[in-house]
Design a protein around this motif. Structure first.
Motif, PDB file in Angstrom:
ATOM      1  N   TYR A   1       0.829  -1.201   0.000  1.00 35.87           N
ATOM      2  CA  TYR A   1       0.000   0.000   0.000  1.00 35.87           C
ATOM      3  C   TYR A   1       0.871   1.263   0.000  1.00 35.87           C
ATOM      4  CZ  TYR A   1       1.297   0.378   4.886  1.00 35.87           C
ATOM      5  OH  TYR A   1       2.012   0.498   6.046  1.00 35.87           O
ATOM      6  N   ARG A   2       2.178   1.110   0.189  1.00 36.82           N
ATOM      7  CA  ARG A   2       3.081   2.261   0.313  1.00 36.82           C
ATOM      8  C   ARG A   2       3.090   3.141  -0.928  1.00 36.82           C
ATOM      9  NH1 ARG A   2       7.242   1.382   4.694  1.00 36.82           N
ATOM     10  NH2 ARG A   2       6.476  -0.499   5.694  1.00 36.82           N
ATOM     11  N   ILE A   3       2.719   2.591  -2.041  1.00 39.91           N
ATOM     12  CA  ILE A   3       2.639   3.380  -3.273  1.00 39.91           C
ATOM     13  C   ILE A   3       1.603   4.503  -3.127  1.00 39.91           C
ATOM     14  CG2 ILE A   3       0.950   1.891  -4.412  1.00 39.91           C
ATOM     15  CD1 ILE A   3       3.728   3.083  -6.476  1.00 39.91           C
ATOM     16  N   ALA A   4       0.670   4.353  -2.193  1.00 39.21           N
ATOM     17  CA  ALA A   4      -0.366   5.363  -1.975  1.00 39.21           C
ATOM     18  C   ALA A   4       0.213   6.689  -1.494  1.00 39.21           C
ATOM     19  CB  ALA A   4      -1.409   4.850  -0.995  1.00 39.21           C
ATOM     20  N   TYR A   5       1.435   6.695  -0.996  1.00 41.61           N
ATOM     21  CA  TYR A   5       2.063   7.951  -0.587  1.00 41.61           C
ATOM     22  C   TYR A   5       2.235   8.901  -1.773  1.00 41.61           C
ATOM     23  CZ  TYR A   5       3.068   5.829   3.913  1.00 41.61           C
ATOM     24  OH  TYR A   5       2.946   5.232   5.132  1.00 41.61           O
ATOM     25  N   TYR A   6       2.241   8.336  -2.950  1.00 43.96           N
ATOM     26  CA  TYR A   6       2.380   9.093  -4.184  1.00 43.96           C
ATOM     27  C   TYR A   6       1.042   9.716  -4.615  1.00 43.96           C
ATOM     28  CZ  TYR A   6       4.334   9.733  -8.925  1.00 43.96           C
ATOM     29  OH  TYR A   6       4.784  10.239 -10.115  1.00 43.96           O
ATOM     30  N   LEU A   7      -0.028   9.260  -4.000  1.00 44.52           N
ATOM     31  CA  LEU A   7      -1.375   9.672  -4.413  1.00 44.52           C
ATOM     32  C   LEU A   7      -1.645  11.175  -4.299  1.00 44.52           C
ATOM     33  CD1 LEU A   7      -3.897   8.503  -5.665  1.00 44.52           C
ATOM     34  CD2 LEU A   7      -4.750   8.017  -3.390  1.00 44.52           C
ATOM     35  N   PRO A   8      -1.282  11.869  -3.232  1.00 43.94           N
ATOM     36  CA  PRO A   8      -1.581  13.308  -3.178  1.00 43.94           C
ATOM     37  C   PRO A   8      -1.020  14.092  -4.368  1.00 43.94           C
ATOM     38  CG  PRO A   8      -0.935  12.542  -1.019  1.00 43.94           C
ATOM     39  CD  PRO A   8      -0.696  11.396  -1.974  1.00 43.94           C
ATOM     40  N   VAL A   9       0.176  13.751  -4.776  1.00 43.38           N
ATOM     41  CA  VAL A   9       0.783  14.420  -5.929  1.00 43.38           C
ATOM     42  C   VAL A   9      -0.022  14.102  -7.183  1.00 43.38           C
ATOM     43  CG1 VAL A   9       2.856  14.518  -7.381  1.00 43.38           C
ATOM     44  CG2 VAL A   9       3.065  14.406  -4.891  1.00 43.38           C
ATOM     45  N   LEU A  10      -0.418  12.838  -7.323  1.00 43.31           N
ATOM     46  CA  LEU A  10      -1.194  12.444  -8.500  1.00 43.31           C
ATOM     47  C   LEU A  10      -2.595  13.053  -8.502  1.00 43.31           C
ATOM     48  CD1 LEU A  10      -0.195   8.704  -8.972  1.00 43.31           C
ATOM     49  CD2 LEU A  10       0.550  10.687 -10.290  1.00 43.31           C
ATOM     50  N   LEU A  11      -3.174  13.254  -7.331  1.00 39.97           N
ATOM     51  CA  LEU A  11      -4.501  13.882  -7.268  1.00 39.97           C
ATOM     52  C   LEU A  11      -4.437  15.327  -7.756  1.00 39.97           C
ATOM     53  CD1 LEU A  11      -5.907  12.465  -3.919  1.00 39.97           C
ATOM     54  CD2 LEU A  11      -6.364  11.689  -6.253  1.00 39.97           C
ATOM     55  N   VAL A  12      -3.422  16.049  -7.331  1.00 40.82           N
ATOM     56  CA  VAL A  12      -3.248  17.429  -7.800  1.00 40.82           C
ATOM     57  C   VAL A  12      -2.999  17.436  -9.310  1.00 40.82           C
ATOM     58  CG1 VAL A  12      -1.778  19.485  -7.663  1.00 40.82           C
ATOM     59  CG2 VAL A  12      -2.465  18.293  -5.561  1.00 40.82           C
ATOM     60  N   ALA A  13      -2.144  16.538  -9.766  1.00 40.71           N
ATOM     61  CA  ALA A  13      -1.862  16.448 -11.205  1.00 40.71           C
ATOM     62  C   ALA A  13      -3.139  16.118 -11.976  1.00 40.71           C
ATOM     63  CB  ALA A  13      -0.790  15.400 -11.475  1.00 40.71           C
ATOM     64  N   GLY A  14      -3.970  15.222 -11.431  1.00 38.74           N
ATOM     65  CA  GLY A  14      -5.228  14.873 -12.086  1.00 38.74           C
ATOM     66  C   GLY A  14      -6.182  16.052 -12.179  1.00 38.74           C
ATOM     67  N   LEU A  15      -6.220  16.869 -11.141  1.00 32.62           N
ATOM     68  CA  LEU A  15      -7.060  18.075 -11.174  1.00 32.62           C
ATOM     69  C   LEU A  15      -6.576  19.051 -12.247  1.00 32.62           C
ATOM     70  CD1 LEU A  15      -7.634  18.837  -7.382  1.00 32.62           C
ATOM     71  CD2 LEU A  15      -9.378  18.186  -9.069  1.00 32.62           C
ATOM     72  N   VAL A  16      -5.265  19.257 -12.307  1.00 32.30           N
ATOM     73  CA  VAL A  16      -4.703  20.205 -13.276  1.00 32.30           C
ATOM     74  C   VAL A  16      -4.905  19.704 -14.701  1.00 32.30           C
ATOM     75  CG1 VAL A  16      -2.547  21.256 -14.101  1.00 32.30           C
ATOM     76  CG2 VAL A  16      -3.032  21.165 -11.647  1.00 32.30           C
ATOM     77  N   THR A  17      -4.540  18.459 -14.963  1.00 33.08           N
ATOM     78  CA  THR A  17      -4.681  17.940 -16.327  1.00 33.08           C
ATOM     79  C   THR A  17      -6.163  17.813 -16.706  1.00 33.08           C
ATOM     80  OG1 THR A  17      -4.482  15.644 -15.569  1.00 33.08           O
ATOM     81  CG2 THR A  17      -2.461  16.748 -16.310  1.00 33.08           C
ATOM     82  N   GLY A  18      -6.996  17.441 -15.737  1.00 27.49           N
ATOM     83  CA  GLY A  18      -8.435  17.372 -16.001  1.00 27.49           C
ATOM     84  C   GLY A  18      -9.010  18.732 -16.367  1.00 27.49           C
ATOM     85  N   LEU A  19      -8.544  19.775 -15.683  1.00 25.18           N
ATOM     86  CA  LEU A  19      -8.992  21.132 -16.009  1.00 25.18           C
ATOM     87  C   LEU A  19      -8.547  21.527 -17.412  1.00 25.18           C
ATOM     88  CD1 LEU A  19     -10.307  23.819 -15.263  1.00 25.18           C
ATOM     89  CD2 LEU A  19      -8.128  24.504 -14.253  1.00 25.18           C
ATOM     90  N   LEU A  20      -7.303  21.212 -17.763  1.00 23.69           N
ATOM     91  CA  LEU A  20      -6.801  21.540 -19.106  1.00 23.69           C
ATOM     92  C   LEU A  20      -7.594  20.817 -20.192  1.00 23.69           C
ATOM     93  CD1 LEU A  20      -2.951  21.528 -18.405  1.00 23.69           C
ATOM     94  CD2 LEU A  20      -4.429  23.525 -18.752  1.00 23.69           C
ATOM     95  N   ILE A  21      -7.886  19.535 -19.958  1.00 19.13           N
ATOM     96  CA  ILE A  21      -8.691  18.774 -20.922  1.00 19.13           C
ATOM     97  C   ILE A  21     -10.100  19.352 -20.989  1.00 19.13           C
ATOM     98  CG2 ILE A  21      -9.706  16.500 -21.411  1.00 19.13           C
ATOM     99  CD1 ILE A  21      -6.657  16.825 -22.084  1.00 19.13           C
ATOM    100  N   GLY A  22     -10.659  19.717 -19.851  1.00 21.87           N
ATOM    101  CA  GLY A  22     -11.987  20.340 -19.821  1.00 21.87           C
ATOM    102  C   GLY A  22     -12.022  21.652 -20.584  1.00 21.87           C
ATOM    103  N   LEU A  23     -10.971  22.452 -20.434  1.00 14.96           N
ATOM    104  CA  LEU A  23     -10.892  23.720 -21.169  1.00 14.96           C
ATOM    105  C   LEU A  23     -10.860  23.487 -22.673  1.00 14.96           C
ATOM    106  CD1 LEU A  23      -8.337  25.686 -18.950  1.00 14.96           C
ATOM    107  CD2 LEU A  23     -10.735  26.293 -19.354  1.00 14.96           C
ATOM    108  N   ALA A  24     -10.164  22.459 -23.096  1.00 18.82           N
ATOM    109  CA  ALA A  24     -10.109  22.134 -24.527  1.00 18.82           C
ATOM    110  C   ALA A  24     -11.418  21.510 -25.007  1.00 18.82           C
ATOM    111  CB  ALA A  24      -8.937  21.193 -24.809  1.00 18.82           C
ATOM    112  N   ALA A  25     -12.069  20.718 -24.142  1.00 21.41           N
ATOM    113  CA  ALA A  25     -13.282  19.999 -24.542  1.00 21.41           C
ATOM    114  C   ALA A  25     -14.505  20.907 -24.650  1.00 21.41           C
ATOM    115  CB  ALA A  25     -13.564  18.870 -23.554  1.00 21.41           C
TER     116      ALA A  25
END
Length: 170
Positions: A131-155
Motif C-alpha cells: 500500500y506504500r505506493i499510496a504515498y504518491y497519491l496526493p501528488v497524483l490527485l493534484v496532477a489529475g485536477l490540473v490535467t483534467g482542467l486543461l482537458i476540460g478547457l479544450a473539450a
C-alpha cells in the motif's frame, strides 16, 4: 436504418482514430510536470467530448478500444493494465456524475483525471503487494485536477460546437 448504422459506425471509427492519434502525439511530447508518470491525457479529450455529445454507449467503447490499441502499440502489459484500470474507473465516475449531478465539462473532466490516477494507484498497490505506493497519491490527485482542467478547457468549445450540429438522436 442502414444509413443510420453506417453513420454511427463511421463516427465511432473517427472517434477511436482521433483518440489513438492523440495518444500517439502524447507519447512524442515531452510533457513533464516534474512528477514521474504524469501525462496530460490528450486522448481523454475525445472521451469527454464523446460522453457529452454522443453518450455513454458510444464513449465507453471508444475509451476501451483506444486504451487497448495504445497499450499494445506504445506500452507493455503493465501499462495496459494500469491504463485500463484508470480509464474504466475514470469513465464510470465521469458518466455517473454527468448523469446524476449535471456537472459541467470542467467538473466531469477534473473528476476523470483524479479517478484515473486513483485507479492506477490501486492496481499498482495490488500488483506490487504494498500500500506504500499510496504515498504518491496526493501528488497524483493534484496532477489529475490540473490535467483534467486543461482537458476540460479544450473539450468545452468542441462540445458546444458538436451539440449545435449533431442531430438530437445522438
Amino acid at each position: 436504418m442502414k444509413n443510420s448504422k453506417a453513420k454511427k459506425a463511421a463516427l465511432f471509427g473517427l472517434l477511436v482514430a482521433l483518440a489513438f492519434v492523440l495518444s500517439y502525439l502524447e507519447s512524442l511530447l515531452p510533457f513533464n510536470l516534474g512528477v514521474p508518470g504524469v501525462k496530460l491525457g490528450l486522448a481523454n479529450l475525445v472521451v469527454v467530448v464523446a460522453l457529452f455529445t454522443v453518450g455513454e454507449k458510444t464513449a465507453l467503447p471508444v475509451a476501451v478500444v483506444r486504451i487497448v490499441l495504445a497499450g499494445l502499440t506504445f506500452g507493455n502489459t503493465y501499462s495496459l493494465v494500469y491504463s485500463l484500470a484508470g480509464g474504466l474507473l475514470s469513465f464510470a465516475v465521469m458518466a455517473l456524475v454527468r448523469r446524476r449531478s449535471g456537472l459541467s465539462v470542467f467538473g466531469v473532466s477534473m473528476l476523470g483525471g483524479v479517478t484515473h490516477n486513483i485507479g492506477q494507484i490501486a492496481v499498482a498497490a495490488v500488483l506490487m503487494g504494498t500500500y506504500r505506493i499510496a504515498y504518491y497519491l496526493p501528488v497524483l490527485l493534484v496532477a489529475g485536477l490540473v490535467t483534467g482542467l486543461l482537458i476540460g478547457l479544450a473539450a468545452k468549445p468542441v462540445v458546444n460546437r458538436l451539440q449545435a450540429v449533431l442531430p438530437p438522436d445522438h
